[in-house]
Structure formats: structure tokens, C-alpha cells
Write a protein that holds these residues in place. Structure first.
Motif, mmCIF file in Angstrom:
data_model
loop_
_atom_site.group_PDB
_atom_site.id
_atom_site.type_symbol
_atom_site.label_atom_id
_atom_site.label_comp_id
_atom_site.label_asym_id
_atom_site.label_seq_id
_atom_site.Cartn_x
_atom_site.Cartn_y
_atom_site.Cartn_z
ATOM 1 N N SER A 19 57.740 9.087 50.206
ATOM 2 C CA SER A 19 58.280 7.805 50.667
ATOM 3 C C SER A 19 57.847 6.654 49.759
ATOM 4 O O SER A 19 58.598 5.704 49.538
ATOM 5 C CB SER A 19 57.829 7.525 52.104
ATOM 6 N N GLU A 20 56.649 6.736 49.192
ATOM 7 C CA GLU A 20 56.173 5.682 48.293
ATOM 8 C C GLU A 20 56.682 5.862 46.861
ATOM 9 O O GLU A 20 56.671 4.925 46.075
ATOM 10 C CB GLU A 20 54.642 5.654 48.285
ATOM 11 N N LEU A 21 57.113 7.054 46.517
ATOM 12 C CA LEU A 21 57.576 7.328 45.156
ATOM 13 C C LEU A 21 59.014 6.894 44.904
ATOM 14 O O LEU A 21 59.443 6.819 43.752
ATOM 15 C CB LEU A 21 57.451 8.829 44.853
ATOM 16 N N THR A 22 59.775 6.588 45.959
ATOM 17 C CA THR A 22 61.193 6.272 45.786
ATOM 18 C C THR A 22 61.415 4.967 45.024
ATOM 19 O O THR A 22 62.315 4.884 44.205
ATOM 20 C CB THR A 22 61.911 6.196 47.149
ATOM 21 N N ASN A 23 60.626 3.942 45.271
ATOM 22 C CA ASN A 23 60.850 2.633 44.641
ATOM 23 C C ASN A 23 59.783 2.274 43.611
ATOM 24 O O ASN A 23 59.408 1.122 43.474
ATOM 25 C CB ASN A 23 60.903 1.541 45.713
ATOM 26 N N VAL A 24 59.311 3.241 42.873
ATOM 27 C CA VAL A 24 58.287 2.982 41.865
ATOM 28 C C VAL A 24 58.961 2.480 40.601
ATOM 29 O O VAL A 24 59.969 3.026 40.145
ATOM 30 C CB VAL A 24 57.487 4.281 41.562
ATOM 31 N N ALA A 25 58.416 1.394 40.037
ATOM 32 C CA ALA A 25 58.981 0.829 38.811
ATOM 33 C C ALA A 25 58.657 1.737 37.632
ATOM 34 O O ALA A 25 57.533 2.211 37.492
ATOM 35 C CB ALA A 25 58.407 -0.560 38.575
ATOM 36 N N GLN A 26 59.664 1.967 36.795
ATOM 37 C CA GLN A 26 59.496 2.825 35.624
ATOM 38 C C GLN A 26 58.937 1.986 34.474
ATOM 39 O O GLN A 26 59.392 0.858 34.251
ATOM 40 C CB GLN A 26 60.841 3.422 35.221
ATOM 41 N N ASN A 27 57.984 2.537 33.772
ATOM 42 C CA ASN A 27 57.418 1.830 32.619
ATOM 43 C C ASN A 27 58.355 2.023 31.433
ATOM 44 O O ASN A 27 58.578 3.137 30.974
ATOM 45 C CB ASN A 27 56.030 2.383 32.291
ATOM 46 N N THR A 28 58.920 0.907 30.935
ATOM 47 C CA THR A 28 59.853 0.997 29.810
ATOM 48 C C THR A 28 59.260 0.418 28.526
ATOM 49 O O THR A 28 59.957 0.306 27.524
ATOM 50 C CB THR A 28 61.152 0.240 30.142
ATOM 51 N N LEU A 29 57.990 0.063 28.566
ATOM 52 C CA LEU A 29 57.361 -0.483 27.364
ATOM 53 C C LEU A 29 57.139 0.620 26.339
ATOM 54 O O LEU A 29 56.944 1.786 26.681
ATOM 55 C CB LEU A 29 56.002 -1.112 27.725
ATOM 56 N N LYS A 30 57.162 0.237 25.066
ATOM 57 C CA LYS A 30 56.927 1.225 24.019
ATOM 58 C C LYS A 30 55.466 1.654 24.017
ATOM 59 O O LYS A 30 55.157 2.805 23.770
ATOM 60 C CB LYS A 30 57.299 0.661 22.654
ATOM 61 N N GLU A 31 54.580 0.706 24.287
ATOM 62 C CA GLU A 31 53.154 1.014 24.288
ATOM 63 C C GLU A 31 52.648 1.084 25.712
ATOM 64 O O GLU A 31 52.693 0.098 26.437
ATOM 65 C CB GLU A 31 52.377 -0.072 23.539
ATOM 66 N N ILE A 32 52.181 2.235 26.112
ATOM 67 C CA ILE A 32 51.604 2.379 27.446
ATOM 68 C C ILE A 32 50.127 2.027 27.360
ATOM 69 O O ILE A 32 49.628 1.193 28.090
ATOM 70 C CB ILE A 32 51.797 3.818 27.977
ATOM 71 N N ILE A 33 49.442 2.686 26.443
ATOM 72 C CA ILE A 33 48.024 2.416 26.209
ATOM 73 C C ILE A 33 47.903 1.911 24.778
ATOM 74 O O ILE A 33 48.324 2.593 23.844
ATOM 75 C CB ILE A 33 47.179 3.692 26.393
ATOM 76 N N PRO A 34 47.355 0.719 24.579
ATOM 77 C CA PRO A 34 47.236 0.218 23.203
ATOM 78 C C PRO A 34 46.273 1.079 22.388
ATOM 79 O O PRO A 34 45.173 1.379 22.831
ATOM 80 C CB PRO A 34 46.698 -1.205 23.371
ATOM 81 N N VAL A 35 46.722 1.497 21.223
ATOM 82 C CA VAL A 35 45.914 2.327 20.342
ATOM 83 C C VAL A 35 45.467 1.472 19.170
ATOM 84 O O VAL A 35 46.294 0.818 18.527
ATOM 85 C CB VAL A 35 46.729 3.542 19.828
ATOM 86 N N GLU A 36 44.166 1.476 18.919
ATOM 87 C CA GLU A 36 43.645 0.678 17.815
ATOM 88 C C GLU A 36 44.097 1.268 16.495
ATOM 89 O O GLU A 36 44.045 2.472 16.291
ATOM 90 C CB GLU A 36 42.114 0.654 17.849
ATOM 91 N N ARG A 37 44.530 0.402 15.610
ATOM 92 C CA ARG A 37 44.935 0.848 14.280
ATOM 93 C C ARG A 37 43.686 1.099 13.445
ATOM 94 O O ARG A 37 42.766 0.277 13.455
ATOM 95 C CB ARG A 37 45.787 -0.210 13.598
ATOM 96 N N PRO A 38 43.646 2.202 12.720
ATOM 97 C CA PRO A 38 42.477 2.433 11.864
ATOM 98 C C PRO A 38 42.439 1.431 10.719
ATOM 99 O O PRO A 38 43.484 0.944 10.280
ATOM 100 C CB PRO A 38 42.688 3.855 11.343
ATOM 101 N N THR A 39 41.238 1.134 10.268
ATOM 102 C CA THR A 39 41.101 0.186 9.165
ATOM 103 C C THR A 39 41.662 0.801 7.893
ATOM 104 O O THR A 39 41.789 2.021 7.781
ATOM 105 C CB THR A 39 39.626 -0.190 8.935
ATOM 106 N N LEU A 40 41.959 -0.031 6.950
ATOM 107 C CA LEU A 40 42.526 0.449 5.695
ATOM 108 C C LEU A 40 41.541 1.346 4.971
ATOM 109 O O LEU A 40 40.327 1.197 5.100
ATOM 110 C CB LEU A 40 42.902 -0.736 4.803
ATOM 111 N N ARG A 41 42.081 2.285 4.195
ATOM 112 C CA ARG A 41 41.234 3.221 3.490
ATOM 113 C C ARG A 41 40.421 2.521 2.410
ATOM 114 O O ARG A 41 40.839 1.502 1.861
ATOM 115 C CB ARG A 41 42.077 4.318 2.838
#
Length: 85
Positions: A19-41
């Protein structure tokens, strides 16, 4: 938590009811969890004489050996200390 399987057998303790799952908003963002970019080599450079001389294998082997015999070395030092006192 969304149930993995459908039906009564698939429902586990802690799952959200249907009953609670019927109206759950869908995540449409490209980034769900922000991932840190590695520093330059680091740019390529010449190997120093000190680095050429050092051996990674020997350093690691020495560290493992010291760790393995640490207890015995401490015990021996303690016995020598108590013997002198």
C-alpha cells in the motif's frame, strides 16, 4: 525497502507494505550517490637513486617479520628487564 520477490513468500521482515509502495516517487536524477572524482594523475618523472636502491619486497617482508615476532621480542625484553631488577 522494496521486496525482492512478489507474493507472500518473498516478503521479509522490514519490507515496506504494498500500500505504501504504490505512490513512491521515482528517482530520475543521473547521480544517486555523489562519487568523488579522483585527483589528476602525477606526471611521469625520473626515478631517484634512493627509490632505485629501496626494495618494496624487502620493506614489506621486514614489516611482516617484525609483526610476527613482536610478542616474542617483548616477552624476551620483559624477562631480561625482570632478571636485571
Amino acid at each position: 525497502i522494496f521486496p525482492k520477490k512478489s507474493g507472500k513468500k518473498g516478503v521479509k521482515k522490514g519490507d515496506t507494505p504494498k500500500s505504501e509502495l504504490t505512490n513512491v516517487a521515482q528517482n530520475t536524477l543521473k547521480e544517486i550517490i555523489p562519487v568523488e572524482r579522483p585527483t589528476l594523475r602525477i606526471k611521469a618523472r625520473a626515478i631517484s637513486a634512493e627509490e632505485k636502491e629501496a626494495s618494496a619486497y624487502k620493506t614489506l617482508k621486514k614489516a611482516r617479520t617484525n609483526l610476527k615476532y613482536d610478542g616474542a621480542k617483548r616477552k624476551k625484553a620483559e624477562e631480561a628487564k625482570s632478571k636485571d631488577a
